[in-house]
Motif scaffolding. Sequence first.
Motif, PDB file in Angstrom:
ATOM      1  N   UNK A  38       0.873  -1.233   0.118  1.00 54.71           N
ATOM      2  CA  UNK A  38      -0.063   0.045  -0.171  1.00 54.71           C
ATOM      3  C   UNK A  38       0.759   1.433  -0.054  1.00 54.71           C
ATOM      4  N   UNK A  39       1.886   1.132   0.780  1.00 52.42           N
ATOM      5  CA  UNK A  39       2.995   2.400   0.514  1.00 52.42           C
ATOM      6  C   UNK A  39       3.452   2.736  -0.462  1.00 52.42           C
ATOM      7  N   UNK A  40       4.010   1.511  -1.090  1.00 53.63           N
ATOM      8  CA  UNK A  40       4.985   1.349  -2.188  1.00 53.63           C
ATOM      9  C   UNK A  40       3.975   1.820  -3.530  1.00 53.63           C
ATOM     10  N   UNK A  41       3.693   3.204  -3.460  1.00 53.11           N
ATOM     11  CA  UNK A  41       2.464   3.436  -4.521  1.00 53.11           C
ATOM     12  C   UNK A  41       3.064   3.265  -5.886  1.00 53.11           C
ATOM     13  N   UNK A  42       4.307   3.463  -6.169  1.00 54.10           N
ATOM     14  CA  UNK A  42       4.646   3.202  -7.587  1.00 54.10           C
ATOM     15  C   UNK A  42       5.054   1.799  -7.977  1.00 54.10           C
ATOM     16  N   UNK A  43       5.018   0.946  -6.827  1.00 54.53           N
ATOM     17  CA  UNK A  43       5.313  -0.554  -7.115  1.00 54.53           C
ATOM     18  C   UNK A  43       6.494  -0.971  -7.490  1.00 54.53           C
ATOM     19  N   UNK A  44       7.718  -0.085  -7.184  1.00 57.85           N
ATOM     20  CA  UNK A  44       9.000  -0.516  -7.571  1.00 57.85           C
ATOM     21  C   UNK A  44       9.795  -1.273  -6.388  1.00 57.85           C
ATOM     22  N   UNK A  45       8.901  -1.607  -5.337  1.00 62.68           N
ATOM     23  CA  UNK A  45       9.626  -2.554  -4.431  1.00 62.68           C
ATOM     24  C   UNK A  45      10.460  -1.944  -3.303  1.00 62.68           C
ATOM     25  N   UNK A  46      10.280  -0.568  -3.226  1.00 59.47           N
ATOM     26  CA  UNK A  46      10.905   0.361  -2.517  1.00 59.47           C
ATOM     27  C   UNK A  46       9.951   1.394  -1.709  1.00 59.47           C
ATOM     28  N   UNK A  47      10.041   1.770  -0.491  1.00 59.37           N
ATOM     29  CA  UNK A  47       8.989   2.777  -0.044  1.00 59.37           C
ATOM     30  C   UNK A  47      10.144   3.978   0.302  1.00 59.37           C
ATOM     31  N   UNK A  48       9.704   4.903  -0.535  1.00 59.31           N
ATOM     32  CA  UNK A  48      10.504   6.432  -0.397  1.00 59.31           C
ATOM     33  C   UNK A  48       9.895   7.044   0.974  1.00 59.31           C
ATOM     34  N   UNK A  49      10.778   8.129   1.338  1.00 59.15           N
ATOM     35  CA  UNK A  49      10.488   8.984   2.449  1.00 59.15           C
ATOM     36  C   UNK A  49       8.960   9.837   2.132  1.00 59.15           C
ATOM     37  N   UNK A  50       8.714  10.183   0.944  1.00 57.74           N
ATOM     38  CA  UNK A  50       7.375  10.763   0.695  1.00 57.74           C
ATOM     39  C   UNK A  50       6.287   9.897   1.098  1.00 57.74           C
ATOM     40  N   UNK A  51       6.538   8.531   0.750  1.00 54.73           N
ATOM     41  CA  UNK A  51       5.608   7.483   0.842  1.00 54.73           C
ATOM     42  C   UNK A  51       5.320   7.159   2.479  1.00 54.73           C
ATOM     43  N   UNK A  52       6.416   7.086   3.194  1.00 53.53           N
ATOM     44  CA  UNK A  52       6.233   7.006   4.674  1.00 53.53           C
ATOM     45  C   UNK A  52       5.629   8.246   5.057  1.00 53.53           C
ATOM     46  N   UNK A  53       5.775   9.553   4.819  1.00 53.73           N
ATOM     47  CA  UNK A  53       5.190  10.520   5.139  1.00 53.73           C
ATOM     48  C   UNK A  53       3.737  10.758   4.827  1.00 53.73           C
ATOM     49  N   UNK A  54       3.158   9.754   4.039  1.00 49.97           N
ATOM     50  CA  UNK A  54       1.664   9.530   3.812  1.00 49.97           C
ATOM     51  C   UNK A  54       1.109   9.099   4.871  1.00 49.97           C
ATOM     52  N   UNK A  55       1.864   8.248   5.864  1.00 46.11           N
ATOM     53  CA  UNK A  55       1.236   7.725   7.221  1.00 46.11           C
ATOM     54  C   UNK A  55       1.059   8.792   8.167  1.00 46.11           C
ATOM     55  N   UNK A  56      -0.392   9.183   8.477  1.00 48.25           N
ATOM     56  CA  UNK A  56      -0.366  10.309   9.255  1.00 48.25           C
ATOM     57  C   UNK A  56       0.152  10.186  10.663  1.00 48.25           C
ATOM     58  N   UNK A  57       0.305   8.864  11.441  1.00 48.45           N
ATOM     59  CA  UNK A  57       1.106   8.746  12.607  1.00 48.45           C
ATOM     60  C   UNK A  57       2.507   8.905  12.468  1.00 48.45           C
ATOM     61  N   UNK A  58       2.989   8.505  11.363  1.00 45.90           N
ATOM     62  CA  UNK A  58       4.370   8.929  11.157  1.00 45.90           C
ATOM     63  C   UNK A  58       4.820  10.411  10.878  1.00 45.90           C
ATOM     64  N   UNK A  59       3.824  11.084  10.001  1.00 48.57           N
ATOM     65  CA  UNK A  59       4.224  12.461   9.602  1.00 48.57           C
ATOM     66  C   UNK A  59       4.005  13.273  10.801  1.00 48.57           C
ATOM     67  N   UNK A  60       3.269  13.084  11.893  1.00 45.72           N
ATOM     68  CA  UNK A  60       3.178  13.869  12.848  1.00 45.72           C
ATOM     69  C   UNK A  60       4.203  13.541  14.195  1.00 45.72           C
ATOM     70  N   UNK A  61       4.984  12.614  14.058  1.00 40.55           N
ATOM     71  CA  UNK A  61       5.917  12.301  15.134  1.00 40.55           C
ATOM     72  C   UNK A  61       7.066  13.265  15.052  1.00 40.55           C
ATOM     73  N   UNK A  62       7.386  13.902  16.079  1.00 44.38           N
ATOM     74  CA  UNK A  62       8.530  15.103  15.992  1.00 44.38           C
ATOM     75  C   UNK A  62       9.949  14.322  15.688  1.00 44.38           C
ATOM     76  N   UNK A  63      10.231  13.177  15.709  1.00 47.57           N
ATOM     77  CA  UNK A  63      11.502  12.440  15.161  1.00 47.57           C
ATOM     78  C   UNK A  63      11.355  12.046  13.690  1.00 47.57           C
ATOM     79  N   UNK A  64      10.063  12.389  13.095  1.00 48.08           N
ATOM     80  CA  UNK A  64       9.878  11.650  11.821  1.00 48.08           C
ATOM     81  C   UNK A  64      11.336  11.936  10.796  1.00 48.08           C
ATOM     82  N   UNK A  65      11.738  13.126  10.914  1.00 46.39           N
ATOM     83  CA  UNK A  65      12.820  13.247   9.958  1.00 46.39           C
ATOM     84  C   UNK A  65      13.882  12.596  10.381  1.00 46.39           C
TER      85      UNK A  65
END
Length: 156
Positions: A38-65
């Motif tokens: 689901x996270x690997x939107x382009x189907x390339x077999x890898x999850x990018x930083x942008x794809x991880x940031x699409x997870x709301x719980x991850x995006x609001x984590x102060x240590x997400x960067x």
Amino acid sequence: MGSTSSMLTQYDIEEVQDHCNHAFSQQEIVSLYHRFCQLDRNGGGFVSADEFMSVPEFAVNPLSQRLLRMLDGLNFKEFVAFLSAFSPRTSLQEKIEFIFRVYDTDCNGKVAFDDILSILRDLTGSFMTEQQRQVCTLDFRFLLGLSHDIAILAWA
């Protein structure tokens, strides 16, 4: 396992289990695989930083960067290994190693006061001034009896 469109084989599941020191059951690995796809939107077999940031719980984590520094471009096996740090089946030693990597902001194998100050910036944001953070780290150094140039922790 190269492409997210393929299904996991029993061999793949066992290989991932071995890679993450059996932190997850086979069923959990299958569930994680579906989430990875689901996270690997382009189907390339890898999850990018942008794809991880699409997870709301991850995006609001102060240590997400900081976590993104460890995450960007993970394949499925690496994704599961990363998540294993949060598993109750993972040893305390493995959890400590993970936390150390998060706090070692300059990746030099040491957690120094500048690393702590950087983490404090991330965690406090605008709730503390830079001067308050400096005082906090000075107090911390004083309590530990350490000078400014000594690393708090070093990984051997």
